[in-house]
Write a protein that holds these residues in place. Structure first.
Motif, PDB file in Angstrom:
ATOM      1  N   TRP A 154       0.897  -1.155   0.000  1.00 45.74           N
ATOM      2  CA  TRP A 154       0.000   0.000   0.000  1.00 45.74           C
ATOM      3  C   TRP A 154       0.931   1.199   0.000  1.00 45.74           C
ATOM      4  CZ3 TRP A 154      -5.227   0.396  -0.466  1.00 45.74           C
ATOM      5  CH2 TRP A 154      -5.937  -0.804  -0.442  1.00 45.74           C
ATOM      6  N   PHE A 155       0.716   2.138  -0.911  1.00 50.85           N
ATOM      7  CA  PHE A 155       1.681   3.205  -1.144  1.00 50.85           C
ATOM      8  C   PHE A 155       1.026   4.414  -1.803  1.00 50.85           C
ATOM      9  CE2 PHE A 155       1.322   0.589  -4.863  1.00 50.85           C
ATOM     10  CZ  PHE A 155       1.344   1.486  -5.911  1.00 50.85           C
ATOM     11  N   ARG A 156       1.761   5.485  -1.874  1.00 53.24           N
ATOM     12  CA  ARG A 156       1.407   6.638  -2.700  1.00 53.24           C
ATOM     13  C   ARG A 156       2.723   7.225  -3.192  1.00 53.24           C
ATOM     14  NH1 ARG A 156      -1.822   9.860   0.418  1.00 53.24           N
ATOM     15  NH2 ARG A 156      -0.111  11.227   0.961  1.00 53.24           N
ATOM     16  N   ASP A 157       2.844   7.338  -4.490  1.00 52.27           N
ATOM     17  CA  ASP A 157       4.069   7.806  -5.132  1.00 52.27           C
ATOM     18  C   ASP A 157       5.248   6.938  -4.670  1.00 52.27           C
ATOM     19  OD1 ASP A 157       2.641   9.851  -6.484  1.00 52.27           O
ATOM     20  OD2 ASP A 157       2.731  11.096  -4.693  1.00 52.27           O
ATOM     21  N   TYR A 158       6.176   7.501  -3.926  1.00 53.10           N
ATOM     22  CA  TYR A 158       7.361   6.781  -3.457  1.00 53.10           C
ATOM     23  C   TYR A 158       7.330   6.582  -1.940  1.00 53.10           C
ATOM     24  CZ  TYR A 158       8.927   7.804  -8.126  1.00 53.10           C
ATOM     25  OH  TYR A 158       9.010   7.869  -9.492  1.00 53.10           O
ATOM     26  N   ARG A 159       6.144   6.674  -1.365  1.00 55.52           N
ATOM     27  CA  ARG A 159       5.943   6.598   0.092  1.00 55.52           C
ATOM     28  C   ARG A 159       5.299   5.262   0.449  1.00 55.52           C
ATOM     29  NH1 ARG A 159       5.953  10.707   3.700  1.00 55.52           N
ATOM     30  NH2 ARG A 159       5.973  12.158   1.959  1.00 55.52           N
ATOM     31  N   ALA A 160       5.958   4.496   1.325  1.00 54.43           N
ATOM     32  CA  ALA A 160       5.436   3.211   1.791  1.00 54.43           C
ATOM     33  C   ALA A 160       4.462   3.435   2.942  1.00 54.43           C
ATOM     34  CB  ALA A 160       6.586   2.320   2.247  1.00 54.43           C
ATOM     35  N   PHE A 161       3.252   2.864   2.809  1.00 55.72           N
ATOM     36  CA  PHE A 161       2.241   2.955   3.855  1.00 55.72           C
ATOM     37  C   PHE A 161       2.086   1.638   4.609  1.00 55.72           C
ATOM     38  CE2 PHE A 161       1.190   6.784   1.753  1.00 55.72           C
ATOM     39  CZ  PHE A 161       0.312   7.500   2.523  1.00 55.72           C
ATOM     40  N   GLY A 162       2.026   0.519   3.878  1.00 59.06           N
ATOM     41  CA  GLY A 162       1.803  -0.744   4.559  1.00 59.06           C
ATOM     42  C   GLY A 162       1.757  -1.927   3.624  1.00 59.06           C
ATOM     43  N   LEU A 163       1.272  -3.063   4.191  1.00 55.33           N
ATOM     44  CA  LEU A 163       1.212  -4.333   3.481  1.00 55.33           C
ATOM     45  C   LEU A 163      -0.172  -4.946   3.607  1.00 55.33           C
ATOM     46  CD1 LEU A 163       4.577  -5.675   4.884  1.00 55.33           C
ATOM     47  CD2 LEU A 163       4.190  -4.710   2.617  1.00 55.33           C
ATOM     48  N   GLN A 164      -0.671  -5.473   2.504  1.00 53.97           N
ATOM     49  CA  GLN A 164      -2.014  -6.050   2.460  1.00 53.97           C
ATOM     50  C   GLN A 164      -2.172  -7.198   3.458  1.00 53.97           C
ATOM     51  OE1 GLN A 164      -4.752  -5.145   1.115  1.00 53.97           O
ATOM     52  NE2 GLN A 164      -6.001  -6.951   1.377  1.00 53.97           N
ATOM     53  N   LYS A 165      -3.237  -7.137   4.249  1.00 53.98           N
ATOM     54  CA  LYS A 165      -3.584  -8.201   5.199  1.00 53.98           C
ATOM     55  C   LYS A 165      -4.673  -9.093   4.624  1.00 53.98           C
ATOM     56  CE  LYS A 165      -4.742 -10.573   8.857  1.00 53.98           C
ATOM     57  NZ  LYS A 165      -4.106 -11.829   9.089  1.00 53.98           N
ATOM     58  N   GLY A 166      -5.801  -8.473   4.268  1.00 56.81           N
ATOM     59  CA  GLY A 166      -6.953  -9.232   3.787  1.00 56.81           C
ATOM     60  C   GLY A 166      -8.198  -8.375   3.844  1.00 56.81           C
ATOM     61  N   TRP A 167      -9.343  -9.021   4.019  1.00 53.37           N
ATOM     62  CA  TRP A 167     -10.616  -8.307   4.043  1.00 53.37           C
ATOM     63  C   TRP A 167     -11.209  -8.366   5.443  1.00 53.37           C
ATOM     64  CZ3 TRP A 167     -12.385 -11.873  -0.413  1.00 53.37           C
ATOM     65  CH2 TRP A 167     -11.683 -11.541  -1.572  1.00 53.37           C
ATOM     66  N   CYS A 168     -11.614  -7.231   5.948  1.00 54.11           N
ATOM     67  CA  CYS A 168     -12.303  -7.137   7.229  1.00 54.11           C
ATOM     68  C   CYS A 168     -13.624  -6.423   6.987  1.00 54.11           C
ATOM     69  CB  CYS A 168     -11.468  -6.364   8.242  1.00 54.11           C
ATOM     70  SG  CYS A 168      -9.952  -7.213   8.694  1.00 54.11           S
ATOM     71  N   ASN A 169     -14.721  -7.085   7.307  1.00 51.29           N
ATOM     72  CA  ASN A 169     -16.052  -6.513   7.087  1.00 51.29           C
ATOM     73  C   ASN A 169     -16.236  -6.038   5.651  1.00 51.29           C
ATOM     74  OD1 ASN A 169     -16.742  -6.929   9.825  1.00 51.29           O
ATOM     75  ND2 ASN A 169     -15.603  -5.083  10.356  1.00 51.29           N
ATOM     76  N   SER A 170     -15.847  -6.888   4.700  1.00 52.64           N
ATOM     77  CA  SER A 170     -16.006  -6.645   3.259  1.00 52.64           C
ATOM     78  C   SER A 170     -15.259  -5.426   2.755  1.00 52.64           C
ATOM     79  CB  SER A 170     -17.498  -6.517   2.909  1.00 52.64           C
ATOM     80  OG  SER A 170     -18.171  -7.703   3.253  1.00 52.64           O
TER      81      SER A 170
END
Length: 153
Positions: free
Chosen positions: A115-131
């Motif tokens: 999960w990112f924007r431009d060259y900025r790291a935000f996080g890593l995909q976990k899965g689905w919570c409450n759709s």
């Protein structure tokens, strides 16, 4: 996960070093026998350097963040942050401090994708919570595993 394919550099075996599932999201740390660069896939043909790590405290509701899934080979930047800190139990595993998006863009197999924007790291995909998509905040890696996101120099 026991191997990683770096296009142009081949397939490399990975060794799991540590895992955390719980209070500080859901992370695994693997190493390879080669030097790993501070980069991430923004699409199937675009590798970007990690120039910044988004601080957990700076992630806000309504913020647009992109996700790229290697399994689905799909990139999406259309959803916004719905909640900056949720609890969720997936497949019997409790996680806290996940960020939840306003919809779903990932598919099974995209877990661990950026999960990112431009060259900025935000996080890593976990899965689905409450759709809705939910992801682990990269800024919490030091709390969870005592490691930090590498920044490109």
């Amino acid at each position: 996960m026991n191997e990683i394919n770096h296009p142009g550099h081949g397939i490399h075996s990975t060794t799991r070093q540590a895992q955390h599932r719980g209070e500080y999201d859901d992370f695994e740390w693997h190493t390879t026998n080669v030097t790993e660069e501070a980069t991430f896939y923004a699409s199937s043909s675009t590798v970007r350097p990690v120039l910044y790590l988004e601080a957990r405290a700076n992630i806000s509701v309504g913020e647009q963040v992109c996700q790229y899934g290697r399994a689905s080979n799909y990139r999406d930047c259309d959803f916004d942050v719905r909640d900056v800190s949720i609890e969720c139990t997936l497949s019997g595993v409790y996680n806290n401090r996940l960020v939840q998006m306003t919809g779903i863009t990932s598919t099974p197999g995209d877990s661990g994708g950026p999960w990112f924007r431009d060259y900025r790291a935000f996080g890593l995909q976990k899965g689905w919570c409450n759709s809705r998509d939910a992801w682990s905040v990269a800024d919490l890696l030091d709390n969870a595993l005592d490691v930090q996101v590498a920044i490109y120099e």
